[in-house]
Motif scaffolding. Structure first.
Motif, mmCIF file in Angstrom:
data_model
loop_
_atom_site.group_PDB
_atom_site.id
_atom_site.type_symbol
_atom_site.label_atom_id
_atom_site.label_comp_id
_atom_site.label_asym_id
_atom_site.label_seq_id
_atom_site.Cartn_x
_atom_site.Cartn_y
_atom_site.Cartn_z
ATOM 1 N N ILE A 10 41.766 50.799 48.010
ATOM 2 C CA ILE A 10 42.050 49.375 47.724
ATOM 3 C C ILE A 10 43.331 49.332 46.874
ATOM 4 N N PRO A 11 44.308 48.683 47.409
ATOM 5 C CA PRO A 11 45.563 48.635 46.646
ATOM 6 C C PRO A 11 45.385 47.839 45.334
ATOM 7 N N GLU A 12 46.063 48.343 44.328
ATOM 8 C CA GLU A 12 45.982 47.692 43.030
ATOM 9 C C GLU A 12 46.968 46.530 42.990
ATOM 10 N N ARG A 13 46.620 45.531 42.274
ATOM 11 C CA ARG A 13 47.422 44.352 42.005
ATOM 12 C C ARG A 13 47.879 43.659 43.273
ATOM 13 N N GLU A 14 47.211 43.827 44.273
ATOM 14 C CA GLU A 14 47.563 43.096 45.477
ATOM 15 C C GLU A 14 46.365 42.288 45.897
ATOM 16 N N CYS A 15 46.554 41.487 46.813
ATOM 17 C CA CYS A 15 45.482 40.686 47.358
ATOM 18 C C CYS A 15 44.656 41.592 48.264
ATOM 19 N N VAL A 16 43.436 41.437 48.112
ATOM 20 C CA VAL A 16 42.548 42.280 48.902
ATOM 21 C C VAL A 16 42.091 41.469 50.100
ATOM 22 N N ASP A 17 42.289 42.078 51.258
ATOM 23 C CA ASP A 17 41.840 41.434 52.500
ATOM 24 C C ASP A 17 40.465 41.994 52.846
ATOM 25 N N ILE A 18 39.435 41.238 52.605
ATOM 26 C CA ILE A 18 38.057 41.686 52.803
ATOM 27 C C ILE A 18 37.796 41.905 54.277
ATOM 28 N N ASP A 19 38.342 41.101 55.111
ATOM 29 C CA ASP A 19 38.129 41.262 56.550
ATOM 30 C C ASP A 19 38.695 42.602 57.026
ATOM 31 N N ASP A 20 39.854 42.935 56.490
ATOM 32 C CA ASP A 20 40.459 44.208 56.864
ATOM 33 C C ASP A 20 39.594 45.372 56.386
ATOM 34 N N HIS A 22 36.395 45.292 55.796
ATOM 35 C CA HIS A 22 35.176 45.269 56.618
ATOM 36 C C HIS A 22 35.439 45.876 58.003
ATOM 37 N N ARG A 23 36.575 45.530 58.581
ATOM 38 C CA ARG A 23 36.954 46.076 59.893
ATOM 39 C C ARG A 23 37.129 47.582 59.816
ATOM 40 N N MET A 26 33.777 49.223 59.533
ATOM 41 C CA MET A 26 33.114 49.188 60.837
ATOM 42 C C MET A 26 33.696 50.242 61.775
ATOM 43 N N GLU A 27 34.998 50.397 61.777
ATOM 44 C CA GLU A 27 35.642 51.415 62.616
ATOM 45 C C GLU A 27 35.195 52.816 62.188
ATOM 46 N N LYS A 28 35.148 53.006 60.853
ATOM 47 C CA LYS A 28 34.707 54.306 60.329
ATOM 48 C C LYS A 28 33.245 54.565 60.717
ATOM 49 N N ASP A 29 32.388 53.555 60.579
ATOM 50 C CA ASP A 29 30.983 53.714 60.958
ATOM 51 C C ASP A 29 30.835 53.962 62.464
ATOM 52 N N LEU A 30 31.645 53.241 63.220
ATOM 53 C CA LEU A 30 31.605 53.416 64.679
ATOM 54 C C LEU A 30 32.050 54.828 65.068
ATOM 55 N N LEU A 31 33.100 55.305 64.426
ATOM 56 C CA LEU A 31 33.584 56.654 64.698
ATOM 57 C C LEU A 31 32.522 57.686 64.334
ATOM 58 N N GLU A 32 31.877 57.506 63.186
ATOM 59 C CA GLU A 32 30.799 58.414 62.768
ATOM 60 C C GLU A 32 29.659 58.389 63.783
ATOM 61 N N LEU A 33 29.308 57.194 64.185
ATOM 62 C CA LEU A 33 28.211 57.032 65.140
ATOM 63 C C LEU A 33 28.546 57.694 66.476
ATOM 64 N N GLN A 34 29.763 57.506 66.971
ATOM 65 C CA GLN A 34 30.174 58.127 68.228
ATOM 66 C C GLN A 34 30.176 59.648 68.113
#
Length: 194
Positions: A10-20, A22-23, A26-34
Motif C-alpha cells: 500500500i503506497p504511503e501518503r497516496e490515495c488508496v484505491d480499495i477496488d484495485d 480488492h481486484r 482476487m487475482e492472487k486468490d484465483l492464481l492460488e486456487l488455479q
C-alpha cells in the motif's frame, strides 16, 4: 508449486484505491486456487495411473492363479483318468484279448500272450487307505506271491527244457527211420509207392 505469497504494498501518503486492492487480492486468490487445482489434478492423474497399473497387475495375477488352478485341476483329472484306465486295463485286458482274437481269428503273439497271462495273475492293489502295519503285511504277501510265481516259472522252464529234449530225441529217431527206409530201395516211403 505454489508461488510465494507477497502481500500487496500500500503506497504511503497516496490515495488508496480499495477496488484495485480488492481486484489484486482476487487475482492472487484465483492464481492460488488455479495452482492448487492444477496440483490436485496432476496428483490425481498420478494416482489414477498407479491405480490402473495396480489393477492390471492384480488382474494378471488372478489370471495366472486361475490358469495354475485349472492346470492343477486338469492334471489331477488326467492322473485320475490314467489311474482308472490302468486299473480297468489290468482287470479287463484279458477279456479284451480274447474278444480281439475271436474277431480277428488269429493266434496271439508272444507279447499278447504275456499280457493276457499277466492280466490273469495280476491282483488289484488297494493300498490308498492302509496304515504302515497293513502296508508291511501287504508287502510281505506280495513278496510271498512273487516267490511262488518264481518257483512256478522255474518248474515250467525245467518242463519246457525236458520237452525240447524229448522232441529232439523223437526228431532224430524219425530222421534215422527215414534214412533206413530210403536206403531200402523201392517200397513204401511215407505212405507212397515209388
Amino acid at each position: 508449486m505454489v508461488p510465494p505469497l507477497i502481500p500487496p504494498k500500500i503506497p504511503e501518503r497516496e490515495c488508496v484505491d480499495i477496488d484495485d486492492i480488492h481486484r489484486k487480492c482476487m487475482e492472487k486468490d484465483l492464481l492460488e486456487l488455479q495452482t492448487l487445482i492444477n496440483m490436485h489434478f496432476e496428483q490425481w492423474k498420478k494416482e489414477e495411473e498407479e491405480l490402473i497399473t495396480l489393477k492390471e497387475h492384480i488382474e494378471r495375477r488372478r489370471r495366472k492363479m486361475r490358469k495354475e488352478e485349472e492346470e492343477a485341476k486338469k492334471q489331477a483329472e488326467d492322473d485320475a483318468k490314467k489311474k482308472k484306465v490302468l486299473s480297468n486295463m489290468g482287470a479287463h485286458f484279458g477279456g479284451y484279448l480274447v474278444k480281439a482274437e475271436q474277431k480277428c481269428g488269429k493266434r496271439q503273439t508272444g507279447w499278447e500272450m504275456k499280457l493276457w497271462i499277466l492280466s490273469e495273475h495280476k491282483k488289484p492293489l488297494d493300498i490308498d487307505y492302509m496304515g504302515e502295519e497293513q502296508l508291511q503285511e501287504k508287502a510281505q504277501e506280495l513278496s510271498n506271491w512273487i516267490h511262488q510265481l518264481e518257483s512256478e516259472k522255474f518248474d515250467l522252464m525245467a518242463k519246457l527244457k525236458q520237452q525240447k529234449y524229448e522232441i529232439n530225441v523223437l526228431y532224430n529217431g524219425i530222421s534215422h527211420a527215414q534214412k533206413f527206409w530210403k536206403g531200402a530201395g523201392k517200397g513204401c516211403v511215407g505212405g507212397r509207392w515209388n
